[in-house]
Design a protein around this motif. Structure first.
Motif, PDB file in Angstrom:
ATOM      1  N   ALA A  94       0.733  -1.141  -0.185  1.00 25.56           N
ATOM      2  CA  ALA A  94       0.062   0.174   0.081  1.00 25.56           C
ATOM      3  C   ALA A  94       0.756   1.395   0.259  1.00 25.56           C
ATOM      4  N   ALA A  95       2.053   1.454   0.596  1.00 20.14           N
ATOM      5  CA  ALA A  95       2.893   2.555   0.677  1.00 20.14           C
ATOM      6  C   ALA A  95       3.332   2.559  -0.714  1.00 20.14           C
ATOM      7  N   ARG A  96       3.493   1.697  -1.682  1.00 26.00           N
ATOM      8  CA  ARG A  96       4.096   1.603  -2.787  1.00 26.00           C
ATOM      9  C   ARG A  96       2.919   1.896  -3.807  1.00 26.00           C
ATOM     10  N   HIS A  97       1.632   1.499  -3.570  1.00 31.89           N
ATOM     11  CA  HIS A  97       0.645   1.872  -4.749  1.00 31.89           C
ATOM     12  C   HIS A  97      -0.541   2.359  -4.360  1.00 31.89           C
ATOM     13  N   ALA A  98      -0.893   2.768  -3.079  1.00 32.71           N
ATOM     14  CA  ALA A  98      -1.966   3.535  -2.677  1.00 32.71           C
ATOM     15  C   ALA A  98      -2.059   4.888  -3.363  1.00 32.71           C
ATOM     16  N   THR A  99      -3.274   5.081  -3.703  1.00 39.71           N
ATOM     17  CA  THR A  99      -3.642   6.438  -4.214  1.00 39.71           C
ATOM     18  C   THR A  99      -3.596   7.472  -3.139  1.00 39.71           C
ATOM     19  N   ASP A 100      -3.623   8.777  -3.486  1.00 41.15           N
ATOM     20  CA  ASP A 100      -3.853   9.820  -2.745  1.00 41.15           C
ATOM     21  C   ASP A 100      -5.466   9.750  -1.884  1.00 41.15           C
ATOM     22  N   GLU A 102      -6.984   6.978  -1.602  1.00 38.95           N
ATOM     23  CA  GLU A 102      -7.091   5.896  -0.752  1.00 38.95           C
ATOM     24  C   GLU A 102      -6.526   6.218   0.651  1.00 38.95           C
ATOM     25  N   VAL A 103      -5.561   7.079   0.411  1.00 38.27           N
ATOM     26  CA  VAL A 103      -4.773   7.351   1.814  1.00 38.27           C
ATOM     27  C   VAL A 103      -5.870   8.519   2.539  1.00 38.27           C
ATOM     28  N   ARG A 104      -6.488   9.261   1.918  1.00 43.45           N
ATOM     29  CA  ARG A 104      -7.358  10.074   2.522  1.00 43.45           C
ATOM     30  C   ARG A 104      -8.744   9.485   2.831  1.00 43.45           C
ATOM     31  N   VAL A 105      -9.269   8.372   2.339  1.00 40.94           N
ATOM     32  CA  VAL A 105     -10.399   7.650   2.869  1.00 40.94           C
ATOM     33  C   VAL A 105      -9.996   6.785   4.173  1.00 40.94           C
ATOM     34  N   LEU A 106      -8.747   6.286   4.321  1.00 40.20           N
ATOM     35  CA  LEU A 106      -8.119   5.640   5.511  1.00 40.20           C
ATOM     36  C   LEU A 106      -8.127   6.641   6.614  1.00 40.20           C
ATOM     37  N   ARG A 107      -7.704   7.956   6.491  1.00 41.62           N
ATOM     38  CA  ARG A 107      -7.465   8.853   7.351  1.00 41.62           C
ATOM     39  C   ARG A 107      -8.968   9.066   8.026  1.00 41.62           C
ATOM     40  N   ALA A 108      -9.929   9.404   7.204  1.00 42.68           N
ATOM     41  CA  ALA A 108     -11.475   9.832   7.213  1.00 42.68           C
ATOM     42  C   ALA A 108     -12.037   8.490   8.407  1.00 42.68           C
ATOM     43  N   MET A 109     -11.501   7.336   7.985  1.00 40.20           N
ATOM     44  CA  MET A 109     -12.111   6.217   8.654  1.00 40.20           C
ATOM     45  C   MET A 109     -11.585   6.368  10.325  1.00 40.20           C
ATOM     46  N   VAL A 110     -10.421   6.504  10.209  1.00 39.26           N
ATOM     47  CA  VAL A 110      -9.914   6.533  11.670  1.00 39.26           C
ATOM     48  C   VAL A 110     -10.516   7.667  12.561  1.00 39.26           C
ATOM     49  N   GLU A 111     -10.949   8.991  11.823  1.00 40.64           N
ATOM     50  CA  GLU A 111     -11.546  10.057  12.310  1.00 40.64           C
ATOM     51  C   GLU A 111     -12.921   9.779  12.932  1.00 40.64           C
ATOM     52  N   GLU A 112     -13.578   9.036  11.950  1.00 40.68           N
ATOM     53  CA  GLU A 112     -14.948   8.695  12.125  1.00 40.68           C
ATOM     54  C   GLU A 112     -14.863   7.772  13.374  1.00 40.68           C
ATOM     55  N   ALA A 177      -0.781   5.462  12.877  1.00 42.90           N
ATOM     56  CA  ALA A 177       0.792   5.274  12.504  1.00 42.90           C
ATOM     57  C   ALA A 177       0.877   4.534  11.289  1.00 42.90           C
ATOM     58  N   ILE A 178      -0.012   3.542  10.891  1.00 44.59           N
ATOM     59  CA  ILE A 178       0.123   2.731   9.805  1.00 44.59           C
ATOM     60  C   ILE A 178      -0.210   3.663   8.699  1.00 44.59           C
ATOM     61  N   ILE A 179      -1.467   4.527   8.695  1.00 40.36           N
ATOM     62  CA  ILE A 179      -1.806   5.513   7.852  1.00 40.36           C
ATOM     63  C   ILE A 179      -0.354   6.355   7.290  1.00 40.36           C
ATOM     64  N   ASP A 180       0.121   6.937   8.321  1.00 46.07           N
ATOM     65  CA  ASP A 180       1.394   7.742   8.145  1.00 46.07           C
ATOM     66  C   ASP A 180       2.527   7.266   7.347  1.00 46.07           C
ATOM     67  N   ALA A 181       2.835   6.085   7.876  1.00 51.51           N
ATOM     68  CA  ALA A 181       3.622   5.302   7.162  1.00 51.51           C
ATOM     69  C   ALA A 181       3.436   4.937   5.737  1.00 51.51           C
ATOM     70  N   ILE A 182       2.193   5.032   5.231  1.00 49.66           N
ATOM     71  CA  ILE A 182       1.756   4.635   4.121  1.00 49.66           C
ATOM     72  C   ILE A 182       1.797   5.994   3.310  1.00 49.66           C
ATOM     73  N   ALA A 183       1.221   6.791   3.782  1.00 53.05           N
ATOM     74  CA  ALA A 183       1.374   8.139   3.114  1.00 53.05           C
ATOM     75  C   ALA A 183       2.771   8.918   2.901  1.00 53.05           C
ATOM     76  N   GLY A 187       7.631   1.790   2.989  1.00 53.39           N
ATOM     77  CA  GLY A 187       7.248   0.539   3.069  1.00 53.39           C
ATOM     78  C   GLY A 187       7.576  -0.472   3.996  1.00 53.39           C
ATOM     79  N   ASP A 188       8.718  -0.095   4.501  1.00 47.47           N
ATOM     80  CA  ASP A 188       9.441  -0.865   6.044  1.00 47.47           C
ATOM     81  C   ASP A 188       8.672  -0.251   7.026  1.00 47.47           C
ATOM     82  N   ALA A 189       8.310   1.129   7.096  1.00 48.27           N
ATOM     83  CA  ALA A 189       7.667   1.508   8.216  1.00 48.27           C
ATOM     84  C   ALA A 189       6.159   1.152   8.229  1.00 48.27           C
ATOM     85  N   ALA A 190       5.632   1.112   7.308  1.00 46.58           N
ATOM     86  CA  ALA A 190       4.369   0.573   6.891  1.00 46.58           C
ATOM     87  C   ALA A 190       4.321  -0.965   7.546  1.00 46.58           C
ATOM     88  N   TYR A 191       5.156  -1.706   6.964  1.00 46.07           N
ATOM     89  CA  TYR A 191       4.821  -3.173   7.319  1.00 46.07           C
ATOM     90  C   TYR A 191       5.142  -3.344   8.935  1.00 46.07           C
TER      91      TYR A 191
END
Length: 217
Positions: A94-100, A102-112, A177-183, A187-191
């Protein structure tokens, strides 16, 4: 023919979802006629769905009956090992391939999901949604398929680790923290972040189980 195939697919999905959300828990007996009445599906697709779930080890035989399977300590540990590796790989990809987007959707999920703190069942559903989104962000269909199988087995746990005191808050911090690493495209930090998250969830579950065993003495 299409309608028949749809009915068979729906019967399987309906029973699987009922196990996943805890309508049927480990040890519960599944009766063909009762399932057909509950879901408004004929008995033939119900029967085939039960056979399919049995071959996937989500149901086991108890005499002539089928019951929802349960996981012993060793199976639980084995499942978390596999889950940690596959989830970590999903985060790395995901750190390699996620679109911007998708990252925003992940952040919104955590907020919600902060609104669900104190509701273990709601947090559990939100947690599954978050992890599924990370899987999809890996953009690897074969990995997503394998993780779907792993998460089906996770439904065989009678309780959620998010029921542990304080676990919901910590889980959301770990998600962030996972989202921050993906954004950051690290890749190593996300893993490592996702592996640490799964490890913490496993520890919380072990503590819950230990407390339950103690109360049974």
């Amino acid at each position: 023919m299409t309608d028949l195939k749809a009915a068979h697919k729906d019967a399987y999905a309906l029973i699987l979802d009922a196990i996943d959300v805890g309508t049927y828990k480990p040890g519960d007996r599944l009766v063909e006629s009762e399932l057909a009445e509950r879901f408004g599906v004929s008995r033939t697709p119900i029967r085939e769905a039960l056979q399919r779930l049995e071959t996937q080890s989500l149901l086991v035989r108890d005499g002539r009956s089928l019951i929802v399977a349960s996981l012993d300590h060793n199976q639980l540990a084995e499942l978390y090992v596999v889950r940690g590796e596959l989830e970590g790989l999903a985060a790395r990809l995901a750190a390699r391939h996620a679109t911007d987007e998708e990252v925003r959707v992940l952040r919104a999920m955590v907020e919600e999901d902060h609104a669900l703190l104190g509701d273990p069942s709601g947090m559990s559903r939100a947690n599954r949604r978050f992890h599924k989104q990370v899987h999809l962000a890996s953009h690897n269909r074969y990995l997503v398929q394998q993780l779907d199988l792993v998460h089906r087995s996770m439904a065989l746990m009678a309780t959620t680790s998010l029921a542990a005191a304080g676990r919901g808050e910590r889980a959301l911090e770990e998600h962030a923290a996972i989202i921050d690493a993906i954004a950051a495209r690290d890749g190593d930090a996300a893993y490592e972040a996702l592996r640490a998250h799964i490890s913490a969830a496993f520890e919380a579950r072990l503590r819950l189980d230990a407390a339950r065993y103690g109360s049974d003495i």
